[in-house]
Design a protein around this motif. Structure first.
Motif, PDB file in Angstrom:
ATOM      1  N   ALA A  56      73.536  -5.011 -72.456  1.00 29.71           N
ATOM      2  CA  ALA A  56      73.428  -6.086 -72.021  1.00 29.71           C
ATOM      3  C   ALA A  56      74.521  -6.447 -70.945  1.00 29.71           C
ATOM      4  N   GLY A  57      75.769  -6.122 -71.349  1.00 27.98           N
ATOM      5  CA  GLY A  57      76.703  -6.425 -70.933  1.00 27.98           C
ATOM      6  C   GLY A  57      76.843  -5.869 -69.380  1.00 27.98           C
ATOM      7  N   GLU A  58      76.485  -4.509 -69.425  1.00 28.50           N
ATOM      8  CA  GLU A  58      76.353  -3.677 -68.136  1.00 28.50           C
ATOM      9  C   GLU A  58      75.412  -4.047 -67.109  1.00 28.50           C
ATOM     10  N   ILE A  59      74.233  -4.469 -67.744  1.00 24.17           N
ATOM     11  CA  ILE A  59      73.247  -5.065 -66.714  1.00 24.17           C
ATOM     12  C   ILE A  59      73.633  -6.240 -66.287  1.00 24.17           C
ATOM     13  N   GLN A  60      74.213  -7.170 -66.928  1.00 20.28           N
ATOM     14  CA  GLN A  60      74.954  -8.297 -66.523  1.00 20.28           C
ATOM     15  C   GLN A  60      75.795  -8.122 -65.411  1.00 20.28           C
ATOM     16  N   ARG A  61      76.612  -7.304 -65.514  1.00 20.35           N
ATOM     17  CA  ARG A  61      77.751  -7.056 -64.419  1.00 20.35           C
ATOM     18  C   ARG A  61      77.128  -6.601 -63.196  1.00 20.35           C
TER      19      ARG A  61
ATOM     20  N   VAL B  66      69.132 -12.435 -39.574  1.00 19.49           N
ATOM     21  CA  VAL B  66      69.920 -11.353 -39.526  1.00 19.49           C
ATOM     22  C   VAL B  66      70.369 -11.230 -41.201  1.00 19.49           C
ATOM     23  N   ALA B  67      71.058 -12.416 -41.539  1.00 16.49           N
ATOM     24  CA  ALA B  67      71.417 -12.259 -42.975  1.00 16.49           C
ATOM     25  C   ALA B  67      70.564 -12.253 -44.037  1.00 16.49           C
ATOM     26  N   GLU B  68      69.423 -12.577 -43.862  1.00 16.40           N
ATOM     27  CA  GLU B  68      68.199 -12.550 -44.833  1.00 16.40           C
ATOM     28  C   GLU B  68      67.688 -11.131 -44.866  1.00 16.40           C
ATOM     29  N   ASP B  69      67.913 -10.419 -43.820  1.00 14.84           N
ATOM     30  CA  ASP B  69      67.491  -8.948 -43.749  1.00 14.84           C
ATOM     31  C   ASP B  69      68.530  -7.921 -44.417  1.00 14.84           C
ATOM     32  N   ARG B  70      69.682  -8.508 -43.990  1.00 12.16           N
ATOM     33  CA  ARG B  70      70.866  -7.731 -44.594  1.00 12.16           C
ATOM     34  C   ARG B  70      71.139  -7.975 -46.256  1.00 12.16           C
ATOM     35  N   SER B  71      70.675  -8.924 -46.653  1.00 14.56           N
ATOM     36  CA  SER B  71      70.977  -9.212 -47.973  1.00 14.56           C
ATOM     37  C   SER B  71      69.643  -8.910 -49.071  1.00 14.56           C
ATOM     38  N   ALA B  72      68.706  -8.408 -48.476  1.00 12.47           N
ATOM     39  CA  ALA B  72      67.351  -8.419 -48.967  1.00 12.47           C
ATOM     40  C   ALA B  72      67.372  -7.134 -50.213  1.00 12.47           C
ATOM     41  N   THR B  73      67.964  -6.250 -49.729  1.00  9.61           N
ATOM     42  CA  THR B  73      68.221  -5.192 -50.970  1.00  9.61           C
ATOM     43  C   THR B  73      68.920  -5.516 -52.108  1.00  9.61           C
ATOM     44  N   ALA B  74      69.995  -6.325 -51.864  1.00  7.74           N
ATOM     45  CA  ALA B  74      71.086  -6.322 -52.862  1.00  7.74           C
ATOM     46  C   ALA B  74      70.311  -7.740 -53.846  1.00  7.74           C
ATOM     47  N   GLY B  75      69.538  -8.478 -53.067  1.00  6.92           N
ATOM     48  CA  GLY B  75      68.861  -9.538 -53.991  1.00  6.92           C
ATOM     49  C   GLY B  75      67.637  -9.060 -54.517  1.00  6.92           C
ATOM     50  N   ARG B  76      66.986  -8.045 -54.068  1.00 13.20           N
ATOM     51  CA  ARG B  76      66.033  -7.431 -54.763  1.00 13.20           C
ATOM     52  C   ARG B  76      66.531  -6.532 -56.009  1.00 13.20           C
ATOM     53  N   LEU B  77      67.561  -5.995 -55.899  1.00 13.12           N
ATOM     54  CA  LEU B  77      68.368  -5.406 -57.171  1.00 13.12           C
ATOM     55  C   LEU B  77      68.536  -6.481 -58.245  1.00 13.12           C
ATOM     56  N   ALA B  78      69.319  -7.596 -57.778  1.00 15.23           N
ATOM     57  CA  ALA B  78      69.734  -8.605 -58.783  1.00 15.23           C
ATOM     58  C   ALA B  78      68.396  -9.009 -59.365  1.00 15.23           C
ATOM     59  N   ARG B  79      67.153  -9.159 -58.751  1.00 14.22           N
ATOM     60  CA  ARG B  79      66.257  -9.741 -59.216  1.00 14.22           C
ATOM     61  C   ARG B  79      65.500  -8.608 -60.563  1.00 14.22           C
ATOM     62  N   HIS B  80      65.674  -7.363 -60.040  1.00 16.96           N
ATOM     63  CA  HIS B  80      65.182  -6.335 -60.734  1.00 16.96           C
ATOM     64  C   HIS B  80      65.984  -6.209 -62.051  1.00 16.96           C
ATOM     65  N   LEU B  81      67.248  -6.364 -62.009  1.00 15.60           N
ATOM     66  CA  LEU B  81      68.266  -6.418 -63.079  1.00 15.60           C
ATOM     67  C   LEU B  81      67.912  -7.389 -63.970  1.00 15.60           C
ATOM     68  N   ARG B  82      67.726  -8.585 -63.482  1.00 16.58           N
ATOM     69  CA  ARG B  82      67.543  -9.788 -64.387  1.00 16.58           C
ATOM     70  C   ARG B  82      66.185  -9.746 -64.968  1.00 16.58           C
ATOM     71  N   ALA B  83      65.226  -9.040 -64.385  1.00 21.28           N
ATOM     72  CA  ALA B  83      63.927  -8.858 -65.007  1.00 21.28           C
ATOM     73  C   ALA B  83      63.910  -7.882 -66.033  1.00 21.28           C
TER      74      ALA B  83
ATOM     75  N   SER C 273      75.363  -9.303 -61.585  1.00 22.68           N
ATOM     76  CA  SER C 273      76.216 -10.363 -61.015  1.00 22.68           C
ATOM     77  C   SER C 273      76.727  -9.594 -59.626  1.00 22.68           C
ATOM     78  N   ARG C 274      77.200  -8.266 -59.647  1.00 22.00           N
ATOM     79  CA  ARG C 274      77.519  -7.756 -58.283  1.00 22.00           C
ATOM     80  C   ARG C 274      76.518  -7.797 -57.666  1.00 22.00           C
ATOM     81  N   ALA C 275      75.379  -7.329 -57.762  1.00 20.04           N
ATOM     82  CA  ALA C 275      74.312  -7.704 -56.578  1.00 20.04           C
ATOM     83  C   ALA C 275      74.245  -8.756 -56.123  1.00 20.04           C
ATOM     84  N   TRP C 276      74.003 -10.061 -57.043  1.00 22.06           N
ATOM     85  CA  TRP C 276      73.840 -11.389 -56.344  1.00 22.06           C
ATOM     86  C   TRP C 276      74.928 -11.891 -55.747  1.00 22.06           C
ATOM     87  N   THR C 277      76.321 -11.288 -56.202  1.00 21.03           N
ATOM     88  CA  THR C 277      77.621 -11.795 -55.503  1.00 21.03           C
ATOM     89  C   THR C 277      77.483 -11.247 -53.966  1.00 21.03           C
TER      90      THR C 277
END
Length: 591
Positions: free
Chosen positions: A218-223, A184-201, A226-230
């Motif tokens: 750069a700073g805005e993308i990093q913020r 359940v946790a993996e499914d719930r966190s998938a969208t945020a994890g995908r967003l963090a990965r997209h922004l890092r890329a 970070s929010r998505a990864w958190t």
């Protein structure tokens, strides 16, 4: 368990296909573990033999210890290399298959679906588990065999010592509960994890690099990353804390049981009700029971994650199978006789309520050069996507010489097309293969590539390359770095590799070229298109530059999700409608 069987068959079947010998070797590993666990029995025999001066028991015990330890050690040592080699082979097989499936999906609808992207993200994240799947399966089987060995030895000591097992059994239920929590946790966190990965890329994307630096993003993308990864990690970490607390309670209960079991057997030995060696055996087993219970559970956790990933792979494979258009009963035509008709076609992208096209009816006669113009978002590129069958109409039909396009074999139809797009692919091969990819049967035909570049007006690109068509492209491969305009000319050359298509699309293909070069190219394409009129060749030009489309036979103006105007350049200028307004506006900007 029934749901897991297809995943297990997939994993074992893939390993068996890539290397049968290593698969058998890894499958034999649990034998060594079971032999090693018999050490407690041999120690008990030696202890009893020493105390009772029984030479036979001593010899049997020592022989069992030596042979068992040697066999177990040898299997463990060899299996490490077997597992590593098999994991690499299986991982490569799955990587290739995932790439094949995702690249062979017939359309682009899956790119617009959030549920597909979430599941694909989870598959990518767990893709490494597929490579080590046979190791995971072997470890799980090894743990189960080890547990059974320990349980049998407990029966040898005294059936009541199986009470330790009873105290450990709640861990099985806890493990299943924990698996559900994790899923359940993996499914719930998938969208945020995908967003963090997209922004890092995006932060590492060369194409986005200029805008990131010019606009100070750069700073805005990093913020945002970070929010998505958190957010992604917060869901997972809360679940892991919950899992740790339930595990701690079970461990305390087990320790109390171990103290009682050792005391029980010690009292029996002091009373002479059991051989002295049983004390040594139960002490040995008291350390192994916990492992015999917890190791299978832990291995089942790992196996569960692997099976979930395998299940996502099966989902991707099933999705691809369902996405394949129904087999067309009609072959693609060899030539066009009447042309293409959009019959009351409406379309909206998956998951969207907004119509891109609404009740569009349009006739494109065979042998015609047609230009499609309009503001951004009016559906110009969508018409191209429907004709290439990247999407199917939400309603209505597209007819090819009177036959429903949906009834044509999609592969055969696409072989009769050629296209150049604004968002073209930068194929970092040699120039020969980057252009030749437009017609795989002539991939290594240098004369065909040079002719295609001539037709595309891109021969001048070679003058900057020392090795000509043999030049490697892409700085990451120590190759040549081209400008966007040069890349675009190679993409146009790729379009020209197909010399006798039925339909050619030019969808903003010269956006990186200056207006005069674009105009010259479009005139050349229009002339070439008319040369192919005998086979009914249809050429479709999509452009924002109205000055380049005047040479088209017909011009379609899209506005408000519909065809607003339709006719020749002169007819539309005389009408004084939207086309005339936009054409005049652009003409003034060049004065």
């Amino acid at each position: 368990m029934t749901e897991s069987l297809p995943a297990i068959r997939l994993l074992v079947g893939t390993a068996w296909r890539v290397d049968r010998r290593l698969t058998l070797a890894v499958a034999a590993e649990p034998v060594g573990n079971a032999v090693g666990l018999l050490a407690g029995l041999w120690l008990a025999l030696v202890t009893t033999g020493v105390l009772t001066r029984d030479t036979t028991q001593i010899i049997v015990g020592v022989a069992g210890l030596v042979l068992g330890a040697g066999l177990s050690w040898q299997l463990d040592l060899s299996s490490s290399q077997w597992r590593m080699t098999l994991s690499e082979k299986v991982g490569h097989a799955f990587d290739v298959e995932i790439a094949r499936i995702t690249a062979s999906l017939p359309g682009l609808e899956h790119h617009e679906r959030g549920d597909y992207q979430d599941k694909l993200e989870l598959l990518r994240r767990g893709q490494g588990q597929l490579g080590s799947s046979m190791t995971t399966l072997a470890v799980a089987f090894k743990a189960v065999c080890g547990g059974l060995t320990v349980f049998l030895l407990l029966v040898v000591v005294h059936p009541l010592t199986l009470g330790l097992v009873a105290l450990a059994l709640p861990a099985v239920w806890i493990a299943r509960l924990q698996q559900r929590w994790r899923a359940v946790a993996e499914d719930r966190s998938a969208t945020a994890g995908r967003l963090a990965r997209h922004l890092r890329a995006k932060a590492h994307d060369r194409d986005a690099g200029m805008e990131i630096r010019v606009f100070g993003l750069a700073g805005e993308i990093q913020r945002r990353a970070s929010r998505a990864w958190t957010e992604h990690r917060r869901v997972l970490e809360l679940t892991e804390r919950r899992i740790a607390l339930t595990g701690l309670g079970q461990q305390v209960l087990y320790v109390l049981g171990v103290v009682g079991a050792v005391g029980f057997v010690l009292v029996r030995a002091l009373r002479g009700e059991s051989p002295p060696g049983d004390v040594v055996l139960v002490i040995y087993l008291s350390q192994q029971v916990q492992t015999a219970v917890s190791w299978p559970i832990q291995s089942m956790h790992g196996l569960g994650r692997t099976l979930r990933t395998a299940g996502r792979f099966l989902w991707l494979r099933d999705h691809a199978a369902l996405a394949v258009p129904r087999p067309g009963g009609l072959p693609a035509p060899a030539r066009l006789h009447t042309g293409i008709v959009f019959d009351r076609v409406s379309f909206r992208y998956p998951g969207s309520d907004n119509w891109v096209l609404r009740d569009v009816s349009l006739t494109i006669p065979a042998g015609t050069v047609i230009a499609i113009v309009g503001d951004n978002g009016t559906g110009k590129t969508t018409l191209v996507k429907l004709l290439t069958r990247m999407y199917e109409p939400t309603s209505g039909r597209v007819l090819i010489d009177g036959a429903d396009l949906a009834e044509l074999d999609v592969v055969a139809w696409r072989e009769r097309l050629s296209a150049a797009f604004q968002d073209f692919a930068r194929l970092e091969f040699t120039v020969q293969h980057s252009v030749g990819a437009g017609r795989l049967s002539r991939l290594d035909d240098q004369a065909a590539v040079l002719e295609a570049l001539d037709r595309a007006g891109g021969r001048d690109v070679l003058s900057h390359l020392s090795a000509g068509t043999a030049t490697q492209l892409g700085v990451r491969w120590d190759g040549a770095d081209l400008s966007t305009g040069q890349w675009q000319k190679l993409a146009l050359g790729r379009t020209m590799m197909r010399t006798e298509p039925l339909v050619v699309f030019f969808d903003e293909p010269t956006a990186s070229l200056d207006a005069s070069t674009e105009h010259a190219l479009f005139d050349r394409y229009a002339t070439a298109a008319r040369a192919g009129a005998a086979r009914g060749l249809v050429t479709i030009l999509v452009s924002h530059r109205f000055s380049t489309v005047g040479s088209a036979d017909l011009i379609v103006v899209l506005d408000g999700q519909r065809v607003a105007e339709y006719g020749t350049h002169d007819e539309l200028m005389r009408t004084g409608g939207r086309y005339a307004e936009l054409y005049t506006m652009q003409a003034r900007s060049y004065q």
